[in-house]
Design an enzyme around this catalytic site. Structure first.
Site, PDB file in Angstrom:
ATOM      1  N   GLY A  28       0.712  -1.241  -0.029  1.00 18.80           N
ATOM      2  CA  GLY A  28       0.086  -0.094  -0.115  1.00 18.80           C
ATOM      3  C   GLY A  28       0.867   1.359   0.174  1.00 18.80           C
ATOM      4  CG  ASP A  34       3.598  -4.532  -7.479  1.00 15.21           C
ATOM      5  OD1 ASP A  34       3.429  -5.626  -7.549  1.00 15.21           O
ATOM      6  OD2 ASP A  34       3.467  -3.547  -6.464  1.00 15.21           O
ATOM      7  CE  LYS A  37      -1.238  -4.733  -5.325  1.00 15.21           C
ATOM      8  NZ  LYS A  37      -0.550  -5.005  -4.136  1.00 15.21           N
ATOM      9  CG  ASN A  48      10.281 -11.911  -8.187  1.00 16.90           C
ATOM     10  OD1 ASN A  48      10.788 -10.892  -7.439  1.00 16.90           O
ATOM     11  ND2 ASN A  48       9.977 -13.078  -7.749  1.00 16.90           N
ATOM     12  CG  ASN A  65      10.072  -9.918  -0.363  1.00 16.05           C
ATOM     13  OD1 ASN A  65      11.275 -10.162  -1.033  1.00 16.05           O
ATOM     14  ND2 ASN A  65       9.210  -9.131  -0.951  1.00 16.05           N
ATOM     15  CB  CYS A 117      24.459  -0.702   2.206  1.00 18.19           C
ATOM     16  SG  CYS A 117      24.941  -2.193   2.288  1.00 18.19           S
ATOM     17  CB  CYS A 175      25.938  -1.900   6.453  1.00 16.15           C
ATOM     18  SG  CYS A 175      27.229  -1.292   5.334  1.00 16.15           S
ATOM     19  CB  CYS A 195      -3.855 -12.972   8.628  1.00 12.75           C
ATOM     20  SG  CYS A 195      -4.552 -11.917   7.457  1.00 12.75           S
ATOM     21  CB  CYS A 224      29.603  -3.949   3.906  1.00  7.82           C
ATOM     22  SG  CYS A 224      27.853  -4.256   3.332  1.00  7.82           S
TER      23      CYS A 224
HETATM   24 ZN   LIG Z   1      26.972  -2.151   3.310  1.00 12.48          ZN
END
Ligand SMILES: [Zn+2]
Length: 411
Positions: free
Chosen positions: A88, A109, A132, A155, A189, A231, A234, A255, A308
């Site tokens: 959303g 999307d 979408k 994706n 995600n 980032c 990191c 849910c 990193c």
């Molecule tokens: Zn990094």
């Protein structure tokens, strides 16, 4: 409207004619008069610059199947629980940028509009079943035909599509073969966030991460400038502590909840900081959290992790350190610096407004972050010596923490 970069003059309902040049004329028929007034008010120097900016908005949510969702959460890790239902945010973000007259939008999307989305803003029941990006592009084009919109219905986390995504943002700028000015992550995600992180580190593109919690009462945005701020690889990302006993949260078959209010606020925080960054006004927040339960908005900064895992992050860190101080300062300091502690105008002390950055990744980071925040999941064990927490001014971290303790009561 364009699709996957190809121009297509499809039969889209057009609400008004295109406008070649933004006008500041104060007449009811001018869609830009209120925005151009920002110049007259002394907030923005040149609002029309917004037409020279290109922004990628990446949205994607896990299909609204509660059982499947539970499995996803278990197979990834706890952080997924902290950041769900962001689908959303992306549509509202794109809506706001379109109304602000942004030059170009790239929409990513691969989800479809469902009736279960109708507790959110933007989409309408008649759009159920449409992709979408297509549904969004039609609505946005109707709202403001001056915005160039490209749709990317795939994706980004698969190997092939990652390359398409990389190529799209590398060449998605207003001028030919220039990158987009900013990438906005409105995904839900870990994998998609890591894909955006990897791409932006490789291309040295600034991006904003955003998230809303599964219980719908907290959210955050984080501004990631490769080499300059932490980032996504990191350190575990920060989330707002919600003062809710996590043990009481169900894990299996849960849910996720979502509220149009929280999503609207997080999208507002995201676009506000996007506009400040693109049009050079105010102070852009490195991290801004939101706890709806107590209306708490913590802010802080995180420095990158010198160890990193992302090699491009390390390259960007080297480049950043090699920059002459004047360049670094010019990037760090906006033209119109807000007075510190402006919040105290009303005698309210809730947020430590000091942007003193904290080095990312060390095991101590959990205890060094601003009160009211916590890491999304436990940091992986780091073998090497923890990097030193640094401060920009004369205040030691201990003093800073002492100052902050008690500033924001948790309840
Ligand atoms: Zn990094």
């Amino acid at each position: 409207m364009e699709h996957e970069g190809k121009q297509s003059e499809s039969a889209v309902k057009v609400g008004r004619e295109r406008i070649e040049k933004m006008s500041a004329e104060v007449v009811d028929s001018n869609p830009y008069s209120r925005l151009m007034a920002l110049q007259r008010m002394g907030i923005v120097k040149e609002y029309e610059q917004v037409r020279q900016k290109s922004v990628a908005v990446v949205g994607k949510r896990i299909p609204f199947t509660c059982g499947a969702f539970g499995l996803n959460c278990i197979s990834m890790n706890d952080m997924v629980f902290r950041f769900v239902g962001v689908g959303g945010v992306g549509s509202v973000t794109a809506d706001m940028l379109t109304r602000c007259g942004i030059g170009k939008l790239l929409l990513f999307d691969y989800d479809k509009v469902e009736l279960a989305n109708m507790n959110r803003l933007f989409f309408t029941p008649d759009q159920a079943g449409l992709s979408k990006v297509e549904a969004a592009a039609k609505t946005l084009n109707f709202i403001n035909p001056d915005v160039s919109i490209t749709t990317h219905n795939y994706n980004i986390t698969t190997v092939d599509n990652f390359d398409r995504f990389l190529d799209a943002i590398r060449t998605g700028g207003i001028a030919q073969d220039t990158p987009v000015d900013l990438v906005l992550s409105c995904v839900d995600n870990f994998e998609a966030r890591m894909a955006i992180n990897t791409a932006c580190n490789e291309l040295s593109l600034n991006w904003f991460e955003s998230g809303v919690s599964e219980n719908a009462v907290s959210g955050h945005i984080q501004f990631i400038r490769p080499g300059e701020t932490a980032c996504f690889a990191c350190a575990p990302p920060l989330v707002v502590a919600e003062n809710i006993d996590e043990k009481t949260l169900k894990r299996e078959g849960v849910c996720a909840a979502s509220l149009p209010t929280t999503m609207g606020i997080v999208a507002g925080m995201l676009v506000q900081n996007t506009l400040k960054y693109l049009l050079h006004f105010g102070t852009v927040s490195d991290y801004l959290g939101y706890n709806a339960m107590i209306d708490f908005f913590p802010r802080m900064s995180l420095k990158p992790n010198p160890t990193c895992d992302d090699r491009f992050c390390l390259e960007r860190q080297k480049e950043y350190l090699a920059k002459p101080p004047s360049v670094v300062e010019a990037v760090a300091e906006p033209e119109t610096e807000e007075p510190l502690h402006e919040d105290n105008l009303y005698g309210i002390e809730l947020v430590e407004d000091d942007d003193t950055p904290v080095a990312a990744s060390e095991s101590k980071v959990q205890s060094n972050i601003v009160e009211g925040l916590k890491l999304a999941y436990d940091a992986p064990v780091v073998e090497e010596n923890a990097p030193q927490v640094t401060t920009d001014d004369d205040v030691s971290l201990d003093q800073l923490m002492a100052q902050m303790s008690g500033m924001c009561k948790k309840e």
